[in-house]
Write a protein that holds these residues in place. Structure first.
Motif, mmCIF file in Angstrom:
data_model
loop_
_atom_site.group_PDB
_atom_site.id
_atom_site.type_symbol
_atom_site.label_atom_id
_atom_site.label_comp_id
_atom_site.label_asym_id
_atom_site.label_seq_id
_atom_site.Cartn_x
_atom_site.Cartn_y
_atom_site.Cartn_z
ATOM 1 N N THR A 151 0.806 -1.210 0.000
ATOM 2 C CA THR A 151 0.000 0.000 0.000
ATOM 3 C C THR A 151 0.845 1.267 0.000
ATOM 4 O OG1 THR A 151 -1.731 -1.184 1.202
ATOM 5 C CG2 THR A 151 -1.849 1.211 1.226
ATOM 6 N N THR A 152 1.851 1.328 0.822
ATOM 7 C CA THR A 152 2.661 2.545 0.946
ATOM 8 C C THR A 152 3.362 2.890 -0.365
ATOM 9 O OG1 THR A 152 3.013 2.081 3.290
ATOM 10 C CG2 THR A 152 4.514 3.648 2.251
ATOM 11 N N SER A 153 3.974 1.918 -1.002
ATOM 12 C CA SER A 153 4.665 2.166 -2.269
ATOM 13 C C SER A 153 3.686 2.603 -3.347
ATOM 14 C CB SER A 153 5.407 0.911 -2.730
ATOM 15 O OG SER A 153 6.415 0.573 -1.824
ATOM 16 N N LEU A 154 2.554 1.922 -3.409
ATOM 17 C CA LEU A 154 1.553 2.276 -4.412
ATOM 18 C C LEU A 154 1.010 3.680 -4.189
ATOM 19 C CD1 LEU A 154 0.312 -1.023 -5.290
ATOM 20 C CD2 LEU A 154 -0.669 0.835 -6.514
ATOM 21 N N GLN A 155 0.756 4.032 -2.948
ATOM 22 C CA GLN A 155 0.267 5.378 -2.644
ATOM 23 C C GLN A 155 1.271 6.434 -3.096
ATOM 24 O OE1 GLN A 155 -0.476 5.046 1.588
ATOM 25 N NE2 GLN A 155 -2.678 4.815 1.255
ATOM 26 N N GLU A 156 2.538 6.209 -2.833
ATOM 27 C CA GLU A 156 3.570 7.168 -3.217
ATOM 28 C C GLU A 156 3.651 7.300 -4.732
ATOM 29 O OE1 GLU A 156 6.358 10.093 -2.625
ATOM 30 O OE2 GLU A 156 5.116 9.119 -1.123
ATOM 31 N N ALA A 157 3.615 6.190 -5.428
ATOM 32 C CA ALA A 157 3.702 6.221 -6.889
ATOM 33 C C ALA A 157 2.505 6.952 -7.496
ATOM 34 C CB ALA A 157 3.790 4.798 -7.438
ATOM 35 N N VAL A 158 1.300 6.628 -7.034
ATOM 36 C CA VAL A 158 0.096 7.278 -7.573
ATOM 37 C C VAL A 158 0.086 8.762 -7.209
ATOM 38 C CG1 VAL A 158 -2.427 7.335 -7.482
ATOM 39 C CG2 VAL A 158 -1.225 5.151 -7.649
ATOM 40 N N LYS A 159 0.525 9.089 -6.008
ATOM 41 C CA LYS A 159 0.609 10.497 -5.603
ATOM 42 C C LYS A 159 1.529 11.269 -6.544
ATOM 43 C CE LYS A 159 3.279 11.893 -2.316
ATOM 44 N NZ LYS A 159 3.971 12.135 -1.061
ATOM 45 N N ASN A 160 2.645 10.674 -6.926
ATOM 46 C CA ASN A 160 3.571 11.331 -7.848
ATOM 47 C C ASN A 160 2.948 11.511 -9.231
ATOM 48 O OD1 ASN A 160 5.641 11.658 -5.987
ATOM 49 N ND2 ASN A 160 6.523 9.670 -6.437
ATOM 50 N N LEU A 161 2.242 10.499 -9.727
ATOM 51 C CA LEU A 161 1.580 10.630 -11.029
ATOM 52 C C LEU A 161 0.518 11.720 -10.994
ATOM 53 C CD1 LEU A 161 1.091 6.901 -12.112
ATOM 54 C CD2 LEU A 161 2.986 8.457 -12.653
ATOM 55 N N LEU A 162 -0.263 11.756 -9.929
ATOM 56 C CA LEU A 162 -1.310 12.767 -9.798
ATOM 57 C C LEU A 162 -0.711 14.163 -9.670
ATOM 58 C CD1 LEU A 162 -4.291 13.424 -9.589
ATOM 59 C CD2 LEU A 162 -4.162 12.929 -7.125
ATOM 60 N N SER A 163 0.343 14.290 -8.900
ATOM 61 C CA SER A 163 1.011 15.583 -8.742
ATOM 62 C C SER A 163 1.523 16.105 -10.086
ATOM 63 C CB SER A 163 2.168 15.448 -7.749
ATOM 64 O OG SER A 163 2.879 16.655 -7.651
ATOM 65 N N ASN A 164 2.132 15.227 -10.880
ATOM 66 C CA ASN A 164 2.618 15.642 -12.202
ATOM 67 C C ASN A 164 1.479 16.085 -13.101
ATOM 68 O OD1 ASN A 164 5.318 15.272 -11.678
ATOM 69 N ND2 ASN A 164 5.410 13.253 -12.595
ATOM 70 N N ALA A 165 0.374 15.352 -13.081
ATOM 71 C CA ALA A 165 -0.776 15.717 -13.919
ATOM 72 C C ALA A 165 -1.324 17.082 -13.515
ATOM 73 C CB ALA A 165 -1.859 14.655 -13.823
ATOM 74 N N LEU A 166 -1.381 17.333 -12.220
ATOM 75 C CA LEU A 166 -1.895 18.625 -11.754
ATOM 76 C C LEU A 166 -0.940 19.773 -12.075
ATOM 77 C CD1 LEU A 166 -3.380 17.473 -8.333
ATOM 78 C CD2 LEU A 166 -4.661 18.124 -10.400
ATOM 79 N N LYS A 167 0.367 19.520 -12.022
ATOM 80 C CA LYS A 167 1.359 20.555 -12.311
ATOM 81 C C LYS A 167 1.504 20.835 -13.797
ATOM 82 C CE LYS A 167 4.680 19.983 -8.545
ATOM 83 N NZ LYS A 167 6.054 19.568 -8.248
ATOM 84 N N TYR A 168 1.570 19.783 -14.601
ATOM 85 C CA TYR A 168 1.980 19.926 -15.990
ATOM 86 C C TYR A 168 0.882 19.645 -17.014
ATOM 87 C CZ TYR A 168 6.345 19.551 -13.449
ATOM 88 O OH TYR A 168 7.354 19.732 -12.548
ATOM 89 N N GLY A 169 -0.206 19.016 -16.575
ATOM 90 C CA GLY A 169 -1.304 18.714 -17.482
ATOM 91 C C GLY A 169 -2.356 19.811 -17.459
#
Length: 114
Positions: free
Chosen positions: A5-23
């Motif tokens: 769970t912890t690793s998956l949460q971190e990975a998805v958080k990073n993908l979402l953060s990038n989408a919000l910043k750059y998308g």
């Protein structure tokens, strides 16, 4: 799929953060299961980066034209490492003309019959 769970949460958080910043909005997050592959994805309508930038994304400390100067470039590298550690992959691609999707894709684990 097999992951913690912890690793998956971190990975998805990073993908979402990038989408919000750059998308561009709307940004969507979802999960699918198709052809033996379980995916967690983040999608925006920003069109994604140019192909030459796309090929380098996920590399540690990559600060492409997409990166802001205060970014370490580790977000996608972390997502990539999480995917690989659970026998999956990070898939970055465009869908149609304008939709960009970053997906963590893992082989499905079939539940054993009880």
């Amino acid at each position: 799929m097999l992951a913690d769970t912890t690793s998956l949460q971190e990975a998805v958080k990073n993908l979402l953060s990038n989408a919000l910043k750059y998308g561009r909005a709307p940004v969507r997050i979802g999960a699918t299961s198709e052809n033996g592959v379980a995916s967690i994805w983040v999608e925006d309508v920003g069109g994604g980066p140019d192909p030459e930038i796309l090929s380098a994304l996920g590399t540690r400390f990559n600060q492409s034209g997409l990166s802001r100067q205060n970014s370490s470039g580790l977000g996608l590298a972390i997502a990539h490492a999480v995917a690989r550690s659970f026998e999956g992959q990070l898939v970055l691609d465009t869908h149609g003309d304008r939709t960009f999707r970053a997906a963590l894709c893992f082989p499905e684990i079939k539940a054993e019959a009880a």
